[in-house]
Scaffold this active site. Sequence first.
Site, PDB file in Angstrom:
ATOM      1  N   ILE A  16      19.132  23.480  -9.670  1.00 17.65           N
ATOM      2  CA  ILE A  16      19.182  24.918  -9.942  1.00 17.65           C
ATOM      3  C   ILE A  16      19.657  25.170 -11.378  1.00 17.65           C
ATOM      4  O   ILE A  16      20.759  25.649 -11.603  1.00 17.65           O
ATOM      5  CB  ILE A  16      20.078  25.657  -8.921  1.00 17.65           C
ATOM      6  CG1 ILE A  16      21.422  24.917  -8.719  1.00 17.65           C
ATOM      7  CG2 ILE A  16      19.358  25.835  -7.596  1.00 17.65           C
ATOM      8  CD1 ILE A  16      22.443  25.732  -7.938  1.00 17.65           C
TER       9      ILE A  16
ATOM     10  N   LYS B  78      20.274  26.934 -14.933  1.00 17.71           N
ATOM     11  CA  LYS B  78      20.560  28.327 -15.299  1.00 17.71           C
ATOM     12  C   LYS B  78      20.283  28.519 -16.785  1.00 17.71           C
ATOM     13  O   LYS B  78      20.633  27.679 -17.612  1.00 17.71           O
ATOM     14  CB  LYS B  78      22.012  28.665 -14.970  1.00 17.71           C
ATOM     15  CG  LYS B  78      22.482  30.017 -15.512  1.00 17.71           C
ATOM     16  CD  LYS B  78      23.486  29.844 -16.631  1.00 17.71           C
ATOM     17  CE  LYS B  78      23.880  31.210 -17.218  1.00 17.71           C
ATOM     18  NZ  LYS B  78      25.020  31.104 -18.139  1.00 17.71           N
TER      19      LYS B  78
ATOM     20  N   ASP C 177      19.924  31.325  -6.779  1.00 13.40           N
ATOM     21  CA  ASP C 177      21.217  30.860  -6.287  1.00 13.40           C
ATOM     22  C   ASP C 177      22.330  31.691  -6.908  1.00 13.40           C
ATOM     23  O   ASP C 177      22.554  31.661  -8.115  1.00 13.40           O
ATOM     24  CB  ASP C 177      21.417  29.384  -6.648  1.00 13.40           C
ATOM     25  CG  ASP C 177      22.752  28.846  -6.165  1.00 13.40           C
ATOM     26  OD1 ASP C 177      22.797  28.274  -5.067  1.00 13.40           O
ATOM     27  OD2 ASP C 177      23.758  29.011  -6.893  1.00 13.40           O
TER      28      ASP C 177
ATOM     29  N   TYR D 266      30.296  34.903  -8.525  1.00 10.53           N
ATOM     30  CA  TYR D 266      29.530  35.260  -9.718  1.00 10.53           C
ATOM     31  C   TYR D 266      29.527  36.776  -9.976  1.00 10.53           C
ATOM     32  O   TYR D 266      29.147  37.205 -11.061  1.00 10.53           O
ATOM     33  CB  TYR D 266      28.085  34.767  -9.601  1.00 10.53           C
ATOM     34  CG  TYR D 266      27.918  33.300  -9.332  1.00 10.53           C
ATOM     35  CD1 TYR D 266      28.991  32.407  -9.432  1.00 10.53           C
ATOM     36  CD2 TYR D 266      26.680  32.785  -8.960  1.00 10.53           C
ATOM     37  CE1 TYR D 266      28.829  31.061  -9.166  1.00 10.53           C
ATOM     38  CE2 TYR D 266      26.506  31.438  -8.708  1.00 10.53           C
ATOM     39  CZ  TYR D 266      27.582  30.576  -8.802  1.00 10.53           C
ATOM     40  OH  TYR D 266      27.411  29.244  -8.527  1.00 10.53           O
TER      41      TYR D 266
ATOM     42  N   LYS E 238      27.213  32.244  -1.604  1.00 10.28           N
ATOM     43  CA  LYS E 238      28.301  31.350  -1.204  1.00 10.28           C
ATOM     44  C   LYS E 238      29.577  32.124  -0.934  1.00 10.28           C
ATOM     45  O   LYS E 238      29.850  33.141  -1.575  1.00 10.28           O
ATOM     46  CB  LYS E 238      28.571  30.318  -2.314  1.00 10.28           C
ATOM     47  CG  LYS E 238      27.340  29.614  -2.839  1.00 10.28           C
ATOM     48  CD  LYS E 238      27.699  28.649  -3.956  1.00 10.28           C
ATOM     49  CE  LYS E 238      26.478  28.237  -4.741  1.00 10.28           C
ATOM     50  NZ  LYS E 238      25.986  29.294  -5.643  1.00 10.28           N
TER      51      LYS E 238
ATOM     52  N   HIS F 261      31.669  27.567  -0.623  1.00  8.26           N
ATOM     53  CA  HIS F 261      31.616  27.202  -2.038  1.00  8.26           C
ATOM     54  C   HIS F 261      32.450  25.957  -2.364  1.00  8.26           C
ATOM     55  O   HIS F 261      32.011  25.098  -3.133  1.00  8.26           O
ATOM     56  CB  HIS F 261      32.083  28.391  -2.880  1.00  8.26           C
ATOM     57  CG  HIS F 261      31.497  28.427  -4.250  1.00  8.26           C
ATOM     58  ND1 HIS F 261      31.266  29.597  -4.942  1.00  8.26           N
ATOM     59  CD2 HIS F 261      31.088  27.438  -5.083  1.00  8.26           C
ATOM     60  CE1 HIS F 261      30.735  29.323  -6.126  1.00  8.26           C
ATOM     61  NE2 HIS F 261      30.634  28.016  -6.242  1.00  8.26           N
TER      62      HIS F 261
ATOM     63  N   VAL G 178      19.491  32.149 -19.626  1.00  9.42           N
ATOM     64  CA  VAL G 178      19.075  33.536 -19.816  1.00  9.42           C
ATOM     65  C   VAL G 178      18.037  33.633 -20.932  1.00  9.42           C
ATOM     66  O   VAL G 178      17.566  34.724 -21.241  1.00  9.42           O
ATOM     67  CB  VAL G 178      20.276  34.456 -20.149  1.00  9.42           C
ATOM     68  CG1 VAL G 178      21.229  34.548 -18.963  1.00  9.42           C
ATOM     69  CG2 VAL G 178      21.013  33.962 -21.393  1.00  9.42           C
TER      70      VAL G 178
END
Length: 272
Positions: free
Chosen positions: A227, A229, A44, A49, A74, A107, A231
Amino acid sequence: MVPNVRLTNDVEMPRLGFGVYKIADDEVGQAIHTAIEAGYRAIDTATLYRNERGVGAAVRASGLPRSELFITTKLWNTDHGYDAAMRAFDHSLDQLGLDYVDLYLIHWPVPSRDLYVDTWRALEKINADGRARAIGVSNFQVPHLERLLDETDVVPAVNQIELHPNLQQAALRAFDTDHGIVTESWSPLARGRMLDHEVLTTIARKHGKTPAQIVLRWHIEMGLVAIPKSVTPQRIRENIDIFDFELDAHDIAGIASLEVNGRLGPNPDTHA
């Protein structure tokens, strides 16, 4: 590993995806590589972004057939209106370097501009042309959705909204369900702000899972798409490891008690 939900137009969408908000374009590829290795098949992103180029490169580098990945992007607030939306989609597709996306979302409704109906008509055209397999909205409230239902032809397949145990959005979820709209949760872990709550830590100990895994499992059992997120490779892998247990009624009741109408993002009625 991840079950799918069938959208109104019979497109299959994974119930758990990988969000890439605030991951830099030159770093997103490694994060997506880790996510795909862990079993994620939905990514997504968004114009906002500024990492669509990196996302597209990671899709191509994955070695997987394009049909095995579900890519969402989006349209940003400055691109509302029919012609502007068409241009914005062309730009996103060019940045991604893909022939199509699986899901394209508005969005935010930006009601102050009163252009989201015209914008939606552009998405209907994009969908009819096969350049987005499904179309939907993000951060739309009931009045915004009612206008689309009254004034346009295609019911949004998805409504992606801020949703987590501190902001459970029961009325909006019910409206979506009544109209065949899949509710997708952004910020499903509330940016980690509630993960040390005793209710969640107790449930986590009971199931031998982390509090984040408990919350993500709750989204699945509520019939939502989530979704998360991250890292951090370990957390990316942990977040998808939620399909080997179930919450019981006591767990669900405990999580229900965490509702405080605790919105972390902007109010969709006023966000511009």
